[in-house]
Design a protein around this motif. Structure first.
Motif, PDB file in Angstrom:
ATOM      1  N   ALA A 158       0.522  -1.715  -0.141  1.00  0.00           N
ATOM      2  CA  ALA A 158      -0.087   0.080   0.313  1.00  0.00           C
ATOM      3  C   ALA A 158       0.561   1.471   0.431  1.00  0.00           C
ATOM      4  CB  ALA A 158      -0.657  -0.505   1.433  1.00  0.00           C
ATOM      5  N   PHE A 159       2.226   1.169   0.469  1.00  0.00           N
ATOM      6  CA  PHE A 159       3.006   2.181   0.888  1.00  0.00           C
ATOM      7  C   PHE A 159       4.276   2.241   0.478  1.00  0.00           C
ATOM      8  CE2 PHE A 159      -0.558   2.506   4.001  1.00  0.00           C
ATOM      9  CZ  PHE A 159      -1.017   3.873   3.831  1.00  0.00           C
ATOM     10  N   THR A 160       4.918   3.126  -0.171  1.00  0.00           N
ATOM     11  CA  THR A 160       6.378   2.618  -0.309  1.00  0.00           C
ATOM     12  C   THR A 160       7.026   4.147   0.733  1.00  0.00           C
ATOM     13  OG1 THR A 160       5.992   1.874  -2.584  1.00  0.00           O
ATOM     14  CG2 THR A 160       7.853   2.674  -2.321  1.00  0.00           C
ATOM     15  N   CYS A 161       7.924   3.823   0.962  1.00  0.00           N
ATOM     16  CA  CYS A 161       8.305   5.061   2.336  1.00  0.00           C
ATOM     17  C   CYS A 161       9.834   4.815   2.185  1.00  0.00           C
ATOM     18  CB  CYS A 161       7.680   4.755   3.524  1.00  0.00           C
ATOM     19  SG  CYS A 161       5.858   4.154   3.934  1.00  0.00           S
ATOM     20  N   MET A 162      10.163   5.911   2.952  1.00  0.00           N
ATOM     21  CA  MET A 162      11.561   6.661   2.923  1.00  0.00           C
ATOM     22  C   MET A 162      12.145   6.444   4.565  1.00  0.00           C
ATOM     23  SD  MET A 162      13.928   9.369   0.719  1.00  0.00           S
ATOM     24  CE  MET A 162      12.845  10.711   1.493  1.00  0.00           C
ATOM     25  N   PRO A 163      12.342   6.311   5.182  1.00  0.00           N
ATOM     26  CA  PRO A 163      13.430   4.786   5.129  1.00  0.00           C
ATOM     27  C   PRO A 163      11.787   3.671   4.753  1.00  0.00           C
ATOM     28  CG  PRO A 163      13.532   5.092   7.078  1.00  0.00           C
ATOM     29  CD  PRO A 163      13.139   6.434   6.205  1.00  0.00           C
ATOM     30  N   ALA A 164      12.996   2.786   3.627  1.00  0.00           N
ATOM     31  CA  ALA A 164      11.661   1.765   3.604  1.00  0.00           C
ATOM     32  C   ALA A 164      11.027   0.586   4.916  1.00  0.00           C
ATOM     33  CB  ALA A 164      12.735   0.541   2.382  1.00  0.00           C
ATOM     34  N   ASN A 165      11.616   0.886   5.713  1.00  0.00           N
ATOM     35  CA  ASN A 165      11.345   0.220   6.863  1.00  0.00           C
ATOM     36  C   ASN A 165      10.441   1.963   8.358  1.00  0.00           C
ATOM     37  OD1 ASN A 165      13.498   1.860   8.043  1.00  0.00           O
ATOM     38  ND2 ASN A 165      13.129   0.028   9.525  1.00  0.00           N
ATOM     39  N   ALA A 166       9.930   2.310   7.050  1.00  0.00           N
ATOM     40  CA  ALA A 166       9.693   3.723   7.827  1.00  0.00           C
ATOM     41  C   ALA A 166       8.629   3.310   8.848  1.00  0.00           C
ATOM     42  CB  ALA A 166       9.324   5.517   7.073  1.00  0.00           C
ATOM     43  N   LEU A 167       7.095   2.389   8.654  1.00  0.00           N
ATOM     44  CA  LEU A 167       6.128   2.423   9.314  1.00  0.00           C
ATOM     45  C   LEU A 167       6.056   1.413  10.078  1.00  0.00           C
ATOM     46  CD1 LEU A 167       3.113   1.808   6.668  1.00  0.00           C
ATOM     47  CD2 LEU A 167       3.481   3.996   8.100  1.00  0.00           C
ATOM     48  N   SER A 168       7.703   0.543  10.158  1.00  0.00           N
ATOM     49  CA  SER A 168       7.778  -0.522  11.563  1.00  0.00           C
ATOM     50  C   SER A 168       8.306   0.631  12.441  1.00  0.00           C
ATOM     51  CB  SER A 168       8.917  -1.407  10.910  1.00  0.00           C
ATOM     52  OG  SER A 168       9.964  -0.512  11.213  1.00  0.00           O
ATOM     53  N   LEU A 169       9.105   1.889  12.361  1.00  0.00           N
ATOM     54  CA  LEU A 169       9.731   2.499  13.740  1.00  0.00           C
ATOM     55  C   LEU A 169       8.450   3.054  14.533  1.00  0.00           C
ATOM     56  CD1 LEU A 169      12.337   4.714  11.292  1.00  0.00           C
ATOM     57  CD2 LEU A 169      12.157   2.217  12.496  1.00  0.00           C
ATOM     58  N   THR A 170       9.314   3.095  16.186  1.00  0.00           N
ATOM     59  CA  THR A 170       7.895   4.414  16.435  1.00  0.00           C
ATOM     60  C   THR A 170       8.486   5.884  16.469  1.00  0.00           C
ATOM     61  OG1 THR A 170       7.985   1.916  17.538  1.00  0.00           O
ATOM     62  CG2 THR A 170       7.045   3.998  18.839  1.00  0.00           C
ATOM     63  N   TYR A 171       7.940   6.589  16.491  1.00  0.00           N
ATOM     64  CA  TYR A 171       7.779   8.021  17.065  1.00  0.00           C
ATOM     65  C   TYR A 171       6.945   7.853  17.875  1.00  0.00           C
ATOM     66  CZ  TYR A 171      10.467   7.489  12.532  1.00  0.00           C
ATOM     67  OH  TYR A 171      11.405   7.491  11.534  1.00  0.00           O
ATOM     68  N   GLU A 172       7.460   8.393  19.194  1.00  0.00           N
ATOM     69  CA  GLU A 172       6.248   8.603  20.571  1.00  0.00           C
ATOM     70  C   GLU A 172       5.206  10.452  19.800  1.00  0.00           C
ATOM     71  OE1 GLU A 172       7.769   8.554  23.803  1.00  0.00           O
ATOM     72  OE2 GLU A 172       7.737   6.511  23.493  1.00  0.00           O
ATOM     73  N   ASP A 173       6.440  11.275  19.100  1.00  0.00           N
ATOM     74  CA  ASP A 173       6.226  12.449  19.090  1.00  0.00           C
ATOM     75  C   ASP A 173       5.686  12.779  16.967  1.00  0.00           C
ATOM     76  OD1 ASP A 173       5.433  15.576  18.707  1.00  0.00           O
ATOM     77  OD2 ASP A 173       7.175  15.989  20.438  1.00  0.00           O
ATOM     78  N   PRO A 174       5.257  13.169  16.997  1.00  0.00           N
ATOM     79  CA  PRO A 174       4.796  13.135  15.576  1.00  0.00           C
ATOM     80  C   PRO A 174       6.098  14.375  14.804  1.00  0.00           C
ATOM     81  CG  PRO A 174       3.247  14.289  16.422  1.00  0.00           C
ATOM     82  CD  PRO A 174       3.255  13.493  17.352  1.00  0.00           C
ATOM     83  N   PHE A 175       6.077  15.347  16.012  1.00  0.00           N
ATOM     84  CA  PHE A 175       7.408  16.308  15.625  1.00  0.00           C
ATOM     85  C   PHE A 175       8.594  15.617  15.308  1.00  0.00           C
ATOM     86  CE2 PHE A 175       4.209  18.982  17.557  1.00  0.00           C
ATOM     87  CZ  PHE A 175       3.284  19.833  16.360  1.00  0.00           C
ATOM     88  N   LYS A 176       8.911  14.706  15.495  1.00  0.00           N
ATOM     89  CA  LYS A 176      10.663  14.152  15.395  1.00  0.00           C
ATOM     90  C   LYS A 176      10.342  12.811  14.763  1.00  0.00           C
ATOM     91  CE  LYS A 176      11.171  14.615  20.446  1.00  0.00           C
ATOM     92  NZ  LYS A 176      11.845  13.876  21.519  1.00  0.00           N
ATOM     93  N   CYS A 177       9.601  12.616  13.732  1.00  0.00           N
ATOM     94  CA  CYS A 177       9.111  12.146  12.652  1.00  0.00           C
ATOM     95  C   CYS A 177       9.701  12.732  11.483  1.00  0.00           C
ATOM     96  CB  CYS A 177       7.888  11.160  13.281  1.00  0.00           C
ATOM     97  SG  CYS A 177       7.016  10.427  11.216  1.00  0.00           S
ATOM     98  N   PHE A 178      10.600  11.825  10.884  1.00  0.00           N
ATOM     99  CA  PHE A 178      11.205  12.563   9.752  1.00  0.00           C
ATOM    100  C   PHE A 178      10.970  11.888   8.221  1.00  0.00           C
ATOM    101  CE2 PHE A 178      13.336  14.656  12.883  1.00  0.00           C
ATOM    102  CZ  PHE A 178      13.220  16.182  12.747  1.00  0.00           C
TER     103      PHE A 178
END
Length: 557
Positions: A67-87
């Protein structure tokens, strides 16, 4: 699928085109904030950041990670507690896959349907469409998507799962590695090289607000130019040829059925530009083309071949661009995206052309003000040639107080081959940082690179440079809209291409104050103040500047 995941799915299907045109490229945090805004407008419950990421992960799993192609490839598997720290970014959303999932969700919420009395076809049109190879072309993908949307949903979960397996985009390559400490530098480099959404939006806005002209191809059949010599007349003042339609119609009438030479010529004349040789009494065709062509100062006695342009006779292309240009004023009033604009165009209409005939070295620049967004200067550098205008020495030019004209903004300085480094030093002394340069590649009327030998001591100079200086930190400047290479034909001595004005105006936006120094009458244009000693008198529209200028002139007198 839970209710919140369903809401995220519906948003991605209905609204992702508003983020950035496909393939979608935006940070996951930006997409999340757009989703929250959409929920607030609709009065729906909010979804937390962590819940939103989990919903994306679930959708991606249902689509077998297609469904999604991300950068980096495993972007959806990473955990970001704060959206402002998500790059992390989503660089591609497969709408075909998401639409099929949504159809299954709608189907599961409806009561079961009794089987029809007649046996169903072996494969529904929806399955046939989805089993086709996913097109590479965006338009073809959109057509297939619309076909899927318009068809009834698949009535079997098993059938739907079969469809998901073939929905992987064939034109997307996974070139990004997983995030790890050893790959942080590479990942950061990829993030920095990704185009900003503001740059993409600025380009789209520039398309709506920039006037366009018809574009015509050039005829590459040498026979046509020879056939048109007796059918055209040349105007030396404009370098254009005029077609005698009566003579062409006579040739068409006398043409035999087996020959279609003039029929083909008439068709080509309506669609393409032709370069007609100008054969004069002294012309010797054996010598070939004149190196100077349209800039030749001795055309009346030159023995080389010159050319005149015959523009296409069909004005259908002009009609197509006329409607776009009519809508420009309406587009100027759109201020929903104001990044890259010093002011709103609706609040400050563009002023008529203004100019002052003066000695730039003696003019008090405080009269003009210091709120110019853009300044462009074409000094008369000393280049050790016989010129039809006076030139300034480097020391005289440096004494001009250019530093008083701007608090922040851009200063563009035309330089010659000898003065490139000198121009850089001058900009730094005036308080500017040299951030880039525009290169003008010169062509003649045949769209060939100029190599006349008129300039340059070691090599023929076929280009000129425009240094771009920046003062302050203006947030309103539009970046990355135009390339730094400009290809345009030459005209009179030292006259620069008109296309440069469109390039720099798109950088600072409409309605801003713009100044040209060392300009001539052909440089005057709406929205600009031009100063120089080759202008026709003085014409000022801004009341404050006019009062200060005439008051200073009266004091000097």
């Amino acid at each position: 699928m839970d209710k919140k995941t369903n809401e995220v799915l519906k948003f991605l299907i209905d609204w992702n085109y508003l983020l950035i045109e496909p393939p979608v490229e935006g940070s996951i945090a930006e997409i999340y904030f757009c989703f929250i805004a959409s929920c607030q407008v609709k009065g729906k419950d909010k979804v937390s950041w962590l819940q939103f990421v989990k919903c994306l992960q679930k959708l991606n799993e249902i689509c077998i990670h297609n469904a999604f192609t991300c950068m980096p490839a495993n972007a959806l598997s990473l955990t970001y507690e704060d959206p402002f720290k998500c790059f992390s970014k989503i660089t591609y959303i497969d709408r075909l896959a998401l639409n099929l999932i949504y159809k299954q969700v709608k189907l599961s919420s409806n009561p079961p349907i009794e089987p029809p009395k007649t046996p169903p076809p072996p494969l529904s049109r929806l399955r046939l469409a989805a089993q086709r190879e996913v097109p590479r072309d965006k338009e073809e993908r959109l057509d297939l998507l619309m076909e899927l949307v318009d068809r009834p949903p698949v009535k079997s979960k098993r059938a739907a799962s079969d469809l998901y397996a073939g929905l992987s985009p064939l034109d997307i390559e996974d070139i990004y590695t997983t995030t790890s400490r050893s790959k942080r530098l590479e990942q950061l480099s990829l993030l920095l090289s990704a185009p900003a959404g503001s740059h993409i939006l600025a380009k789209e806005r520039a398309k709506l607000r920039t006037p366009i002209k018809p574009f015509f191809d050039c005829c590459d059949d040498p026979r046509h130019a020879q056939l048109l010599i007796p059918l055209t007349s040349f105007d030396r003042a404009t370098n254009y040829c005029k077609l005698n339609l009566a003579k062409l119609n006579d040739r068409l009438k006398n043409e035999t059925g087996s020959s279609d030479t003039y029929t083909e010529l008439a068709r080509c004349v309506n669609q393409k530009i032709h370069f007609i040789p100008i054969i004069q009494s002294q012309t010797d065709t054996k010598l070939g083309d004149c190196s100077y062509l349209d800039t030749c100062h001795k055309m009346s006695s030159c023995r080389y071949v010159h050319y005149g342009q015959l523009m296409p006779q069909d004005d259908s292309a002009s009609k197509k661009t006329a409607q776009h240009n009519k809508n420009i004023n309406k587009a100027m009033q759109i201020s929903d995206f104001t990044r890259g604009e010093a002011i709103s165009p609706a609040t400050r209409p563009e002023l008529p052309a203004q100019w002052i005939n003066c000695d730039v070295t003696k003019l008090d620049f405080s009269i003009l003000g210091d709120d110019f967004a853009l300044i462009i200067a074409d000094p008369s550098w000393t280049i050790h040639m016989n010129l039809n205008y006076s030139s300034l020495t480097d020391s005289d030019l440096l004494q001009i107080r250019m530093d008083k004209l701007q608090k922040e903004g851009l200063f563009l300085l035309w330089v010659t081959g000898r003065t490139i480094e000198t121009g850089r030093d001058f900009l730094k002394k005036w308080g500017y940082q040299v951030v880039n340069q525009i290169t003008w590649v010169k062509t003649n009327q045949l769209v060939r690179t100029i190599s006349t030998g008129r300039t340059g001591h070691w090599l023929n100079h076929s280009k000129e440079h425009l240094l771009v200086g920046l003062k302050g930190n203006p947030k309103w400047i539009n970046k990355c809209i135009d390339p730094q290479i400009l290809i345009s034909s030459t005209r009179e001595t030292s006259r620069k291409p008109d296309e440069i004005y469109g390039m720099v105006e798109r950088m600072v936006g409409p309605g801003t104050r713009k100044l040209e120094i060392f300009g001539r009458q052909h440089n005057t244009r709406p929205g600009w103040l031009t100063i120089g000693n080759q202008l026709n008198g003085t014409h000022l529209v801004e009341k404050e500047i006019a009062e200060r200028y005439y008051s200073a002139s009266a004091t000097e007198a």
